[in-house]
Design a protein around this motif. Structure first.
Motif, PDB file in Angstrom:
ATOM      1  N   LYS A 277      41.598  36.163  46.361  1.00 41.12           N
ATOM      2  CA  LYS A 277      42.543  37.260  46.084  1.00 41.12           C
ATOM      3  C   LYS A 277      43.390  36.937  44.858  1.00 41.12           C
ATOM      4  O   LYS A 277      43.564  37.756  43.967  1.00 41.12           O
TER       5      LYS A 277
ATOM      6  N   LYS B 241      41.263  37.105  41.763  1.00 40.26           N
ATOM      7  CA  LYS B 241      40.924  38.495  41.430  1.00 40.26           C
ATOM      8  C   LYS B 241      42.117  39.191  40.761  1.00 40.26           C
ATOM      9  O   LYS B 241      41.962  39.847  39.724  1.00 40.26           O
ATOM     10  N   ASP B 242      43.322  39.000  41.358  1.00 35.57           N
ATOM     11  CA  ASP B 242      44.513  39.635  40.775  1.00 35.57           C
ATOM     12  C   ASP B 242      44.712  39.187  39.333  1.00 35.57           C
ATOM     13  O   ASP B 242      44.995  39.996  38.446  1.00 35.57           O
TER      14      ASP B 242
ATOM     15  N   GLU C 234      34.446  44.897  47.050  1.00 36.92           N
ATOM     16  CA  GLU C 234      35.578  44.316  47.793  1.00 36.92           C
ATOM     17  C   GLU C 234      35.289  42.862  48.145  1.00 36.92           C
ATOM     18  O   GLU C 234      35.990  42.262  48.941  1.00 36.92           O
TER      19      GLU C 234
ATOM     20  N   ASP D  46      34.610  38.689  48.054  1.00 37.39           N
ATOM     21  CA  ASP D  46      35.191  37.487  47.460  1.00 37.39           C
ATOM     22  C   ASP D  46      34.283  36.984  46.322  1.00 37.39           C
ATOM     23  O   ASP D  46      34.735  36.472  45.306  1.00 37.39           O
TER      24      ASP D  46
ATOM     25  N   HIS E 207      33.507  39.669  53.530  1.00 41.36           N
ATOM     26  CA  HIS E 207      34.599  40.337  52.826  1.00 41.36           C
ATOM     27  C   HIS E 207      34.059  41.654  52.268  1.00 41.36           C
ATOM     28  O   HIS E 207      33.306  41.651  51.300  1.00 41.36           O
TER      29      HIS E 207
END
Ligand code: M6R
Length: 592
Positions: free
Chosen positions: A107, A110-111, A123, A125, A77
């Motif tokens: 994802k 992270k959000d 970027e 994971d 990733h």
């Protein structure tokens, strides 16, 4: 696949030793490297590139302290850059983590963390891990409990090592579906992706199981479960030599990579959600063309059989080097799928550039950031990890896994996806029969010619079996559609010529067996690959390699290739050839 190491030493600088250990793990990844050591704060040196180049550039061993963690990366990733290199840290830089594996739900985590004010620098994971630990430590938990809560939240696979400036003298490791071992020296303690990485320092090894954590402290090591309960673990005293290190105890990379195929299939299956996303992005497709070379071409042939038999979509397969001479009429309703382990094969790239002018393109590639991934409209990653042996093995089964996932989503055949999850176990069963295959190899090693036959889904398997043989044993091997033998090649079958017949249960079974009878009648020695329970095959073949009876024709290519890889590998070894570096060949062919 990446490599991780951590250590707490006594009266020694840690960074040079971490560098030495992580170098032994370079077979697991070689696009970036990094080391972190703590004193009152955490110091990190990391960058993208091979270990020796990065070390020359930034002096990796020039870090203070007698403990630390290190990582060698195989990008999954985020492309190889300094920012994406491990160790990763939290917002403050006071928590550092190295990770091997894939976090599937990163994802959404992270959000949510960004919403809460966390600032991400990469970027990857992986970076969600130090931020989650930071969050839980800020709520009052110690490092160990914060890691436990973090691991509760993440889905996917991991082996991690983590440390926090707030808790000096402590490294916490944990694992699920990725390897992690513990080394117990005299007043010195290690965690690593595999034992050979630390063999120069200790051969007392504890193997961690999924769901276990280890806490390294100056006073010793403690293994716990996810409830925080202490577990008593056996210490294994290994008699391996440090020289075996890079190959993880195997004699060659090829056999090591053959053994890693179950893990490669599992990791590639974790790509399923991303593959579904690609499927949803595709426009209406009326025709598919696969383009590839060598082993990747054979994976493409399986794709043709799948798309045509399950979806009725006209599909052709074109050798990349022939594409400019025989390209089908392409238009915006054609999907051209490029398959390449390296993503850098010159023939494949040339064809990709041509196809892109008029059709939708999708690249299935193992190397993140490679040219094919930058140029195709859509990209799917195989998650085989680095393949060092020139002969493609684990990248082939990962390519097949991707194609099966792709077709499952495109045809809504979720039962096929479920079947795929059983494949790693089938492979492990075949590997348990390795000595039998080795013994067959030693009996057939002096043959001058081999034939490999199969029908339907087994035809590409026969072609791939023959390619493996030619490539690493220098014996002439021909793969044929079994029904085609009588149209010419049968003239070459004489007394004692080995014919490897791929005969899984399914609609092609009886007809292939008739072809086996034909070659037997002309004196061939038959090695049959089929179900353990196939009495007919047993009565026809001189040698049988038995495979789980549930592996039917449709799903067989991913498992049935394993015995053929082993057969070629052991013939190569018997003949004194180095299977990792066959003559005249290269891992990545960047010329047309
Ligand atoms: O990197 P690629 O998949 O594009 O490479 C294509 C062929 O050169 C490759 O598959 C080759 O045939 C294998 N090394 C054979 O084992």
């Amino acid at each position: 696949m990446c490599g991780i190491v951590g250590c707490i030493l006594k009266d020694k600088k840690a960074a040079p030793i971490l560098l030495e250990c992580v170098t032994k793990l370079e077979y697991r990844g070689y696009d970036s490297v990094g080391i972190a050591t703590p004193d009152s704060e955490i110091h990190i040196k990391k960058d993208q590139g091979k270990i020796k180049d990065v070390n020359k550039k930034i002096g990796l061993s020039n870090l203070p302290g007698d403990m630390g963690i290190a990582h060698v990366r195989w990008a999954t990733h985020g492309i190889p850059t300094k920012e994406n290199s491990h160790p990763h840290t939290d917002c403050s830089g006071n928590i550092a983590v190295v990770h091997n594996g894939i976090i599937e739900n990163y994802k959404e985590i992270k959000d949510a963390l960004i919403e809460e004010g966390h600032v991400f620098k990469s970027e990857t994971d992986t970076e969600v891990i130090p931020h989650l630990i930071e969050k839980f430590m800020a709520q009052g938990l110690d490092l160990e409990s914060a890691i436990r809560d973090t691991l509760d939240m993440i889905h996917g696979s991991y082996a991690i090592a983590a440390m926090a400036a707030a808790e000096p003298g402590k490294i916490v490791g944990a694992k699920k579906d990725s390897p992690l071992i513990v080394g117990k020296g005299i007043d010195e303690y290690f965690v690593a992706s595999d034992a050979p990485a630390i063999l120069n320092h200790t051969n007392n090894i504890i193997y961690l199981e999924d769901g276990e954590m280890v806490i390294l402290e100056r006073s010793g090591v403690t293994v716990k479960n996810m409830l925080g309960e202490v577990i008593k673990k056996e210490i294994h005293v290994l008699d391996w030599t440090p020289e075996m290190a890079e190959k993880g105890g195997f004699d060659h990379f090829m056999i090591k990579e053959i053994h890693e195929q179950g893990e490669s299939v599992r990791n590639t299956l974790m790509e399923a959600a991303d593959i579904e996303k690609v499927v949803n992005e595709l426009p209406d497709i009326e025709r598919i063309s696969f383009v590839a070379c060598g082993t990747s071409y054979h994976a493409s042939l399986i794709g043709k059989y799948l798309f045509e038999s399950l979806m009725g979509v006209p599909t052709d397969v074109i050798l990349a080097s022939e594409f400019k001479y025989s390209a089908p009429a392409l238009n915006d309703k054609t999907l051209v799928i490029f398959i390449s382990q390296s993503g850098e094969t010159a023939d494949t790239l040339k064809a990709l550039r041509l196809a892109k002018e008029s059709a939708e393109t999708l690249a299935i590639v193992n190397v993140l950031g490679s040219a094919a991934t930058r140029e195709a409209h859509h990209v799917i990653f195989t998650r085989a990890g680095p393949e060092i042996g020139v002969a493609a093995t684990k990248t082939y089964v990962s390519q097949l896994t991707c194609i099966y996932i792709l077709v499952s989503y495109m045809s809504n055949r979720m039962d096929l996806l479920e079947e795929l999850h059983k494949v790693p176990q089938y492979m492990e069963d075949i590997l348990a029969d390795e000595d039998h295959i080795k013994e067959i190899a030693s009996r057939y090693k002096d043959s001058q010619d081999f034939f490999f036959i199969g029908r339907g889904f087994s035809y590409p398997t026969a072609l791939e079996g023959a390619l493996k043989l030619k490539e690493i044993t220098y014996i002439h091997g021909e793969g044929y559609a079994a029904g085609e033998l009588k149209h010419g090649p049968l003239a070459l079958i004489d007394d004692g010529v080995p014919v490897v017949a791929v005969v899984p249960p399914g609609i092609s079974h009886d007809k292939t067996l008739s072809n086996v009878e034909e070659v037997r009648a002309r004196g061939a020695r038959v090695i049959g690959l089929g179900s353990h329970e196939d009495k007919l095959l047993k009565s026809e073949a001189d040698d049988v390699i038995g495979i789980n009876e549930s592996v039917n024709e449709l799903i067989s290519p991913i498992s049935y290739i394993v015995p053929l890889q082993l057969l070629s590998y052991y013939i190569s070894v018997e003949k004194g050839i180095d299977p990792d570096k066959p003559k005249n060949l290269a891992k990545c062919v960047t010329v047309e």
